[in-house]
Design an enzyme around this catalytic site. Sequence first.
Site, PDB file in Angstrom:
ATOM      1  N   LYS A  33       0.855  -1.189   0.000  1.00 43.91           N
ATOM      2  CA  LYS A  33       0.000   0.000   0.000  1.00 43.91           C
ATOM      3  C   LYS A  33       0.889   1.237   0.000  1.00 43.91           C
ATOM      4  O   LYS A  33       1.785   1.363   0.842  1.00 43.91           O
ATOM      5  CB  LYS A  33      -0.898   0.000   1.233  1.00 43.91           C
ATOM      6  CG  LYS A  33      -1.828   1.200   1.274  1.00 43.91           C
ATOM      7  CD  LYS A  33      -2.810   1.086   2.424  1.00 43.91           C
ATOM      8  CE  LYS A  33      -2.281   1.640   3.721  1.00 43.91           C
ATOM      9  NZ  LYS A  33      -2.028   3.081   3.722  1.00 43.91           N
ATOM     10  N   ASP A  60      -3.433   4.394  -1.698  1.00 46.37           N
ATOM     11  CA  ASP A  60      -4.348   4.815  -0.628  1.00 46.37           C
ATOM     12  C   ASP A  60      -4.307   6.333  -0.472  1.00 46.37           C
ATOM     13  O   ASP A  60      -3.636   6.850   0.420  1.00 46.37           O
ATOM     14  CB  ASP A  60      -3.894   4.095   0.660  1.00 46.37           C
ATOM     15  CG  ASP A  60      -4.690   4.478   1.890  1.00 46.37           C
ATOM     16  OD1 ASP A  60      -5.816   4.974   1.760  1.00 46.37           O
ATOM     17  OD2 ASP A  60      -4.156   4.269   3.008  1.00 46.37           O
ATOM     18  N   LYS A  62      -7.298   8.212  -0.485  1.00 43.23           N
ATOM     19  CA  LYS A  62      -8.547   8.596   0.197  1.00 43.23           C
ATOM     20  C   LYS A  62      -9.114   9.908  -0.334  1.00 43.23           C
ATOM     21  O   LYS A  62      -9.282  10.884   0.411  1.00 43.23           O
ATOM     22  CB  LYS A  62      -8.318   8.727   1.705  1.00 43.23           C
ATOM     23  CG  LYS A  62      -7.854   7.460   2.398  1.00 43.23           C
ATOM     24  CD  LYS A  62      -7.826   7.654   3.903  1.00 43.23           C
ATOM     25  CE  LYS A  62      -7.283   6.448   4.635  1.00 43.23           C
ATOM     26  NZ  LYS A  62      -5.828   6.259   4.538  1.00 43.23           N
ATOM     27  N   ASP A  65     -13.676  15.123  -2.370  1.00 41.17           N
ATOM     28  CA  ASP A  65     -13.782  16.488  -2.912  1.00 41.17           C
ATOM     29  C   ASP A  65     -15.078  16.561  -3.705  1.00 41.17           C
ATOM     30  O   ASP A  65     -15.861  15.600  -3.696  1.00 41.17           O
ATOM     31  CB  ASP A  65     -12.545  16.778  -3.795  1.00 41.17           C
ATOM     32  CG  ASP A  65     -12.228  18.268  -3.860  1.00 41.17           C
ATOM     33  OD1 ASP A  65     -13.171  19.079  -3.926  1.00 41.17           O
ATOM     34  OD2 ASP A  65     -11.040  18.632  -3.853  1.00 41.17           O
ATOM     35  N   THR A 123     -10.090   3.619  11.019  1.00 40.88           N
ATOM     36  CA  THR A 123      -9.940   2.731  12.187  1.00 40.88           C
ATOM     37  C   THR A 123      -9.340   3.459  13.390  1.00 40.88           C
ATOM     38  O   THR A 123      -9.269   2.918  14.485  1.00 40.88           O
ATOM     39  CB  THR A 123      -9.085   1.491  11.819  1.00 40.88           C
ATOM     40  OG1 THR A 123      -8.029   1.908  10.944  1.00 40.88           O
ATOM     41  CG2 THR A 123      -9.908   0.448  11.128  1.00 40.88           C
ATOM     42  N   ARG A 215       2.756  -0.776  10.809  1.00 36.48           N
ATOM     43  CA  ARG A 215       3.826  -0.764  11.802  1.00 36.48           C
ATOM     44  C   ARG A 215       4.177  -2.119  12.402  1.00 36.48           C
ATOM     45  O   ARG A 215       5.330  -2.325  12.784  1.00 36.48           O
ATOM     46  CB  ARG A 215       3.485   0.251  12.906  1.00 36.48           C
ATOM     47  CG  ARG A 215       3.688   1.684  12.425  1.00 36.48           C
ATOM     48  CD  ARG A 215       2.964   2.698  13.266  1.00 36.48           C
ATOM     49  NE  ARG A 215       1.530   2.653  13.049  1.00 36.48           N
ATOM     50  CZ  ARG A 215       0.669   3.547  13.536  1.00 36.48           C
ATOM     51  NH1 ARG A 215       1.114   4.537  14.287  1.00 36.48           N
ATOM     52  NH2 ARG A 215      -0.612   3.443  13.264  1.00 36.48           N
TER      53      ARG A 215
HETATM   54  O1  C5P Z   1       0.743   1.068  11.011  1.00 34.69           O
HETATM   55  P1  C5P Z   1      -0.682   0.650  10.836  1.00 34.69           P
HETATM   56  O2  C5P Z   1      -0.840  -0.858  10.673  1.00 34.69           O
HETATM   57  O3  C5P Z   1      -1.612   1.239  11.855  1.00 34.69           O
HETATM   58  O4  C5P Z   1      -1.068   1.284   9.422  1.00 34.69           O
HETATM   59  C1  C5P Z   1      -2.358   1.234   8.893  1.00 34.69           C
HETATM   60  C2  C5P Z   1      -2.360   1.834   7.528  1.00 34.69           C
HETATM   61  O5  C5P Z   1      -3.675   1.739   6.991  1.00 34.69           O
HETATM   62  C3  C5P Z   1      -1.961   3.294   7.491  1.00 34.69           C
HETATM   63  O6  C5P Z   1      -1.238   3.493   6.268  1.00 34.69           O
HETATM   64  C4  C5P Z   1      -3.283   4.040   7.454  1.00 34.69           C
HETATM   65  O7  C5P Z   1      -3.209   5.242   6.735  1.00 34.69           O
HETATM   66  C5  C5P Z   1      -4.169   3.054   6.698  1.00 34.69           C
HETATM   67  N1  C5P Z   1      -5.604   3.145   6.964  1.00 34.69           N
HETATM   68  C6  C5P Z   1      -6.157   3.022   8.221  1.00 34.69           C
HETATM   69  N2  C5P Z   1      -7.515   3.132   8.399  1.00 34.69           N
HETATM   70  C7  C5P Z   1      -8.312   3.312   7.355  1.00 34.69           C
HETATM   71  C8  C5P Z   1      -7.771   3.428   6.072  1.00 34.69           C
HETATM   72  C9  C5P Z   1      -6.396   3.321   5.904  1.00 34.69           C
HETATM   73  O8  C5P Z   1      -5.434   2.794   9.179  1.00 34.69           O
HETATM   74  N3  C5P Z   1      -9.610   3.340   7.524  1.00 34.69           N
END
Ligand code: C5P
Length: 239
Positions: A33, A60, A62, A65, A123, A215
Amino acid sequence: MKNNLPIIALDFASAEETLSFLAPFHKEPLFVKVGMELFYQEGPAIIAQLKERNCEIFLDLKLHDIPTTVNKAMKRLACLGVDLVNIHAAGGKKMMEAALEGLEEGTPAGKKRPSLIAVTQLTSTSEQMVKEELLIRKPLIDTVVHYSKLAENSGLDGVVCSVHEAKAIYEAVSPSFLTVTPGIRMSADTANDQVRVATPSIAREKGSSAIVVGRSITKAANPLKAYEAVKLEWEGLKQ
Ligand code: C5P
């Protein structure tokens, strides 16, 4: 989506950092991603580099607009050859339809249109934040299911949601509708800024179509080992 691999969130500041993170994975097929940080720094060149490296790509960005702007932006993104892109469902039906139309028009002849999914609620959002800051009185799950139905009615291929919402969404939409779920943590990891988190095996049990993991892999002492552990658990081979 071509494969069912965990999607690695490449939340890095540069191509250099990204490619050095990927080096230990050699030419293994990956699903990655690319988010705002990396894309705003490197632009389309990073997409070409990742495609060369045999990666399936979720871009990603998002988008949210007015419909015309999103339509035109999607036409441009469709030329990049990525596999999956997203918008915010909160932009409404007209915006989602305009996005899909832009993607269809912009996809080069003979190529597959990227799948289009809508972010329901991030999330990192909590029930309390939705009530107190956004003044949305309905329970979070109701808005997520409503956004999912709206996305399906707009012709989209799926949504981004939390693992904990996947089941309720499946009950409300058609079986082919995708639920892509971030907020994934191994049981020993910390949640960081995420609120609605789950492990890969819980995601599998609850019927997520795909998991996005950042992460827990990128900040691990040994990212390759961490990725293999996530993959095994996601495939149901280890709990
Ligand atoms: O590090 P972590 O596992 O929390 O990363 C989650 C990834 O998913 C990040 O790049 C974040 O921008 C993305 N994301 C998210 N929640 C969403 C959509 C995308 O955490 N609803």
